[in-house]
Design an enzyme around this catalytic site. Structure first.
Site, PDB file in Angstrom:
ATOM      1  CE1 TYR A 100      66.751  65.816 -41.552  1.00  0.00           C
ATOM      2  CE2 TYR A 100      65.289  65.002 -43.261  1.00  0.00           C
ATOM      3  CZ  TYR A 100      66.482  64.928 -42.581  1.00  0.00           C
ATOM      4  OH  TYR A 100      67.411  63.975 -42.917  1.00  0.00           O
TER       5      TYR A 100
ATOM      6  CG  PHE B 254      70.395  66.688 -50.565  1.00  0.00           C
ATOM      7  CD1 PHE B 254      71.036  67.586 -51.397  1.00  0.00           C
ATOM      8  CD2 PHE B 254      69.127  67.026 -50.100  1.00  0.00           C
ATOM      9  CE1 PHE B 254      70.442  68.786 -51.752  1.00  0.00           C
ATOM     10  CE2 PHE B 254      68.523  68.220 -50.435  1.00  0.00           C
ATOM     11  CZ  PHE B 254      69.185  69.101 -51.265  1.00  0.00           C
ATOM     12  CD  GLU B 255      70.596  65.701 -42.455  1.00  0.00           C
ATOM     13  OE1 GLU B 255      69.668  64.902 -42.279  1.00  0.00           O
ATOM     14  OE2 GLU B 255      71.462  65.946 -41.591  1.00  0.00           O
ATOM     15  CB  ILE B 256      68.079  71.482 -46.309  1.00  0.00           C
ATOM     16  CG1 ILE B 256      68.979  71.389 -47.547  1.00  0.00           C
ATOM     17  CG2 ILE B 256      68.010  72.923 -45.818  1.00  0.00           C
ATOM     18  CD1 ILE B 256      68.526  72.235 -48.706  1.00  0.00           C
TER      19      ILE B 256
END
Length: 348
Positions: free
Chosen positions: A149, A230-232
């Site tokens: 994450y 915004f998250e990966i």
């Protein structure tokens, strides 16, 4: 009738006159700005050592004394055959026919016989064409990378939208035997290295991220979360049985509807329940803005890659890393504390 004498005039002066006249006429045409611009060679860089495209006759007249020890290396997949075939034909015709550098084609899976045959037909004059296989370990994610994450902004949640979320998460953790208690300080007890380990039913001795979300003074939720604008994240996290079980537990309360629980605190607290701190990545090096809130790589980190972020805070852009509701200092302190605990556990 009287005969008039025919003048004997030499043909050479007349031919010379015509030649000079034609030369001047052609010179005037060639010197015209519209014509001269089209006749000039072009290059991507004005200070290029050579012309952008050397004519064949120049190479034939003055061939290079030696060529570089090099190869044309191409990463390509079988499904991209038609596109790479056209590229090879063009590249061979305008460049490599002059030098005959070997080709090396690399793929993550073995090349098909059709691919090999088509490429050889595209460059029939090439003296050497090799086809190689890139090992999966070199092509895919490295076994040590392990991040699941990533975030770029962490901030306080609106408490009015999650009045019962924290209590529900605590109840879930208790029902699934997940230890979410705060770890003790390394210096507080000789047994702190054992008591500070986070344990759940699937990951024994795993130090969970969850303490990041705990206010040490009250033991309550500090309202910090990762901004999911915004998250990966690894899909393995969202598809895991643990997360699906957690989501179903929350969904059955009805409070996604009644209280407007957002995806950001739910994702964040799920990461706290199922991931360790070292599985979380802070993208300090990515400049990002959503609405007014902005993050820019700090000069101290030296991580900004050609990032043109504005400086300071204006009515159109807020430097959220310095804003009142940022949780970035809490995150940095948490990471520092985790590293200290990790070092203590290693030496213990």
């Amino acid at each position: 009738m009287p005969a008039f004498p025919i003048l004997s005039v030499s043909r050479k002066p007349i031919l010379l006159f015509l030649f000079v006249t034609v030369f001047i006429f052609l010179y005037q045409i060639a010197s015209h700005p519209k014509v001269s611009r089209t006749m000039q060679s072009s290059a991507y860089y004005t200070n290029y050592d050579e012309r952008a495209c050397l004519p064949q006759r120049v190479l034939d007249k003055n061939p290079p004394t030696k060529k570089a020890k090099a190869a044309i290396v191409i990463l390509v997949r079988n499904k991209e055959l038609e596109a790479i075939k056209e590229t090879v034909i063009n590249f061979q015709n305008v460049f490599n026919n002059n030098f005959d550098y070997p080709y090396v084609f690399l793929n993550e899976v073995p090349f098909t016989e059709e691919f090999k045959y088509t490429i050889r037909q595209a460059a029939p004059n090439a003296s050497r064409i090799e086809f190689g296989l890139v090992p999966e370990a070199h092509w895919s994610y490295p076994s040590w990378h392990k991040k699941k994450y990533g975030f770029v902004v962490t901030l306080l949640e609106n408490k009015n939208t999650i009045p019962s979320l924290w209590k529900t998460v605590q109840q879930y953790a208790k029902s699934r035997h997940i230890d979410i208690s705060m770890p003790q300080s390394p210096s507080s007890s000789p047994l702190s290295s054992a008591s500070s380990k986070r344990v759940n039913n699937n990951n024994h001795n795993k130090r969970l991220l969850f303490p990041y979300f705990i206010d040490p003074s009250t033991g309550d939720y500090n309202l910090c979360h990762f901004w999911s604008n915004f998250e990966i994240a690894s899909l393995n996290l969202w598809r895991s049985p643990e997360y699906r079980d957690f989501f179903q537990y929350l969904d059955q309360t009805g409070n996604f509807f009644y209280e407007r629980w957002g995806d950001a605190p739910v994702h964040s607290l799920a990461a706290g329940l199922f991931l360790s701190t070292d599985e979380i990545h802070y993208f300090e090096d990515i400049g990002y803005q959503h609405d007014l809130y902005r993050h820019c790589p700090t000069k101290e980190s030296s991580l900004g890659c050609r990032c043109t972020c504005p400086e300071g805070t204006t009515d159109k852009s807020i430097d959220h890393d310095q804003y009142y509701d940022t949780c970035l200092p809490v995150w940095k302190q948490h990471v520092k504390h985790e590293k200290k605990n990790l070092n203590w556990n290693v030496w213990s």
